[in-house]
Design an enzyme around this catalytic site. Structure first.
Site, PDB file in Angstrom:
ATOM      1  N   THR A  70       0.835  -1.206   0.000  1.00  0.00           N
ATOM      2  CA  THR A  70       0.000   0.000   0.000  1.00  0.00           C
ATOM      3  C   THR A  70       0.863   1.247   0.000  1.00  0.00           C
ATOM      4  OG1 THR A  70      -1.830  -1.104   1.104  1.00  0.00           O
ATOM      5  CG2 THR A  70      -1.690   1.271   1.392  1.00  0.00           C
ATOM      6  N   GLN A 177      -0.353  -9.084  -7.298  1.00  0.00           N
ATOM      7  CA  GLN A 177      -0.811 -10.465  -7.466  1.00  0.00           C
ATOM      8  C   GLN A 177       0.060 -11.271  -8.423  1.00  0.00           C
ATOM      9  OE1 GLN A 177      -3.075 -11.923  -5.650  1.00  0.00           O
ATOM     10  NE2 GLN A 177      -3.706 -10.062  -4.579  1.00  0.00           N
ATOM     11  N   CYS A 320     -21.787  -6.752   3.346  1.00  0.00           N
ATOM     12  CA  CYS A 320     -22.126  -7.414   4.600  1.00  0.00           C
ATOM     13  C   CYS A 320     -21.024  -8.348   5.076  1.00  0.00           C
ATOM     14  CB  CYS A 320     -23.486  -8.131   4.556  1.00  0.00           C
ATOM     15  SG  CYS A 320     -23.796  -9.108   3.083  1.00  0.00           S
TER      16      CYS A 320
END
Lengths: 498, 498
Positions: A70, A177, A320
């Protein structure tokens, strides 16, 4: 216990573990100091840089270590934008970049910059021509991931890099990745990656900036890592990261072949054994170890927990889950279903038991999905006798009879929803379902329940304020062959075509 | 091999090592994930936060882990300034803060903010009254270190915090050097520290922000560490950092008492055995394990290497060391000599051999200094027969006869300097020495050599463009009882008083 969440983080590679423990004793001192402990630390750091730059394909002085992937992305984007401020303030990114890139883009926008997001197709792939078209004269920087972290689709990096080179725009590639697989594409100007994705320890990212690329580190900086990554260098972790990068790259081809076969098996078998599933991502141009699918009428978090109880660790881009109320921006940008989303990413160094584990997963999944659907009184649920308004578990949607919308009110521990067929179940021209306040996947479940209540050509209106509905109602239409008429605020309109 | 550079970094504490290795197996996963590996990582992170917050004296939800102490400072300063932007843009710092604080202050200034530096006295201590006076109505934030990293002087944190509270200004305390000793002072609003200073691994800093302190993290951020430290959490290192902080705090009092006695010995013995030495820093209000002194006419880097050959690892705030051409801003702010600077900082968990090691250091030092002075044909050098213009090794400067300024030209591998006595060595009213292009300590050596060439009351002009001269010529005057008349560009004027 099978761990299928390698795209989030993988356990330390044995080589990294050994290197880390050795470097704890040798590399703890300040490499900026002149004493022997400092010189020893400096030598370890230099050697690690040499190793890592070989794996990246750059010169050692083009590569710095950062505290995380990051941080490498934030630093790389901010530095490249600042270095080309005079050219312009336009930043071009794909719509499916990692959130770290999108956060940096949002910060750029908040500071008065311009951000152009290039959309992706339904497989999650950026069309190179569209990317090229987005490169305006005032473009300071373009960012493209090597492969998507949620659906595994590989991006046309080499093609986009050529377009960028032609336009004179540096391209930053987020290779998080792909670096382990050695498939980062060619022609990048900046490259960022993260060690804990390739079996290195956490706490290490890397940022490569090609010589000649204008780069102005954003203050405050210090004298460490060429002024591009402030703060005391984490040498033991850096040494371990470099060692494991070399090791995983040596094993990459063999590992990729083995895992690709397993992933193919999942891609083929899941739609056979679970009804109403969409396998997403490019079927060919993809990471060897990652497969993602979404299950209609499934609460992603509940499915995660069900799989966890069976011993499988996976992740999900559904809302959720992971304490987020918005579904994955990747799935949304692709226009695919976000509910009941499951990502399997197999660790590169998977044990020989990986095949067995995948087989067992394929056995367990159908029942887990049934169980979760049943709890929501959803179509295809185990308790489907009570509520299968649209179709049998294996049935065709066309064959479905009208159901009992009220059944949703019996769902356990979920906000109640109310379906309000304005013209009754007899099949008037239009039905409205009020799913305001209901969370994913309930609005789609309600829709599925009442679609049979209108005749072919009739319209269902769903009232839904859950973020996921915005992606999932159109995706459901696409999967079901119904027509999505569009949304007006919280009002979604769907025409029954079959 | 005695390592006396604990203030830079210390080896991993055994407790940290054990915790780190265990946490590598348990804490590698993403704590934001819902699967068992993620939950386990989250539990380790929460437990570490609990432990560290107890040691810091704050609530767990007030504390976040950052990738380094530098990052904690940068984040803390930027966030507090942004949070109080409406109050004003004034940042108050002491002149002797760590460079990470000063870099953040410079970035603030470059972005249009105002920075007020509070000067220190000759011991390196900030007078609390001066700090209080600097707190204007538009002050957004004040920063003060708990103790100085180069000279060990403890700052009046509690007093300054009270003044800040009265003025309604949050105080950020850089506790990097003091947290291990439990001596951070009271009343701070924000606190930053770094694990590798207390026996934790590199890669971990901590930032505590008291509830109620306005804080607006500067973008880009993410969902990790309460939005205050973006990027994947380095959990194994965090676990180790917390464990070692608890361990060193448990040992702190005993360790401090033992090391304080050794430091007292160094403070007393060095000036007895080495001529022309200044021990710097507050003699009483100081870190228990740190002592700093400067040797006239000594190239700090050469002395470091000489000590290194004898097996001693120390650091130096002199210029010409650590690839820097500017001397320590701390020594300069204190107005003390920067040349030939040596900092000894004893590791808290020093072995029983520490006493022996310190004794041996005290035996080796005088000869090492003589050797380095001799190589530069400096006063007090081993080869002093060739050039001791001002004094014998142990002699009084007053007794010195005029010397041979040209001798400096014989110095090994140093730029040549030229002394140009305008009125000859006979002692005219004024002498000019051209030391342009010469680096520390040559300009001061030249000055010492010619001071005897002018009569008492006469003036020596030194032409010097080395940064260190700006601190060292006045400091030499102070030590020697000569009068520093000031500088005009590269022209320094000194009146002989004795």
């Amino acid at each position: 216990m099978p761990y299928f969440d390698a795209a989030s983080s993988v356990p330390l590679h044995p080589v990294a573990r050994e290197a880390l423990i050795a470097a704890l004793d040798e590399g703890w001192a300040d490499p900026g100091r002149l004493h022997r402990e400092g010189r020893r630390a400096r030598m370890l750091l230099d050697a690690a840089r040499e190793t890592a730059s070989q794996a990246v394909g750059c010169r050692p002085d083009e590569l710095v270590f950062t505290p995380s992937g990051t941080s490498a992305l934030h630093t790389g984007i901010a530095g490249a934008l600042a270095g080309r401020r005079r050219t312009g303030r336009r930043l071009v990114v794909s719509a499916v970049e990692h959130s770290a890139v999108l956060h940096a883009a949002a910060a750029h926008e908040a500071a008065g910059g311009i951000v152009a997001q290039v959309p992706v197709d339904r497989t999650g792939r950026v069309p190179a021509a569209e990317f090229r078209a987005a490169l305006g004269e005032d473009t300071a920087l373009a960012c493209l991931q090597s492969a998507n972290h949620e659906v595994g689709t590989e991006q046309p990096v080499t093609e986009v890099a050529a377009a960028c080179a032609e336009a004179g725009v540096p391209l930053l590639v987020d290779a998080a990745q792909s670096l382990a697989w050695g498939r980062t594409g060619e022609g990048w100007s900046l490259l960022a990656a993260s060690a804990h994705k390739w079996g290195g320890p956490p706490g290490v990212g890397l940022l490569a900036v090609r010589k000649g690329v204008r780069f102005a580190p954003v203050a405050p900086t210090d004298e460490r890592e060429s002024g591009r990554a402030a703060g005391f260098e984490n040498i033991p972790a850096i040494v371990a990261a470099a060692a494991s990068l070399r090791a995983v790259r040596a094993e990459a081809d063999a590992s990729a072949a083995r895992l690709r076969a397993l992933v193919d098996r999942v891609r083929a078998r899941v739609p056979e054994s679970v009804p109403d599933v969409e396998v997403v991502g490019d079927p060919v141009r993809r990471l060897p170890n990652l497969v993602t699918f979404s299950c209609l009428y499934v609460d992603g978090e509940a499915l995660l927990h069900a799989l966890d109880r069976h011993g499988f660790s996976v992740s999900s881009g559904s809302s959720c889950t992971s304490s987020t109320l918005t579904p994955s921006h990747v799935l949304r940008a692709m226009g695919v279903l976000s509910e009941g989303n499951v990502r399997l990413s197999l660790p590169p160094g998977s044990a020989d038991s990986a095949e067995e584990d995948v087989e067992r997963f394929l056995e367990v999944l159908p029942e887990a999905v049934r169980e979760v659907r049943g709890r929501l009184a959803a179509p295809g649920g185990r308790d489907g006798t009570r509520a299968k308004p649209e179709a049998d578990a294996e049935g065709e949607p066309e064959a479905a009879a009208g159901g009992e919308p009220e059944a949703a009110a019996e769902a356990e521990s979920k906000p109640e929803t109310e379906a309000e067929p304005q013209h009754g179940a007899s099949g008037g021209p239009s039905v409205t379902v009020d799913a305001l306040g209901s969370l994913c996947p309930l609005p789609v479940i309600e829709l599925a329940k009442v679609i049979g209540d209108v005749p072919v050509g009739g319209v269902v209106t769903v009232l839904a304020d859950d973020e996921a509905a915005r992606a999932d109602i159109p995706a459901w239409c696409e999967m079901r062959g119904q027509e999505y008429l569009g949304a007006d605020g919280v009002e979604f309109r769907i025409r029954r075509l079959n």
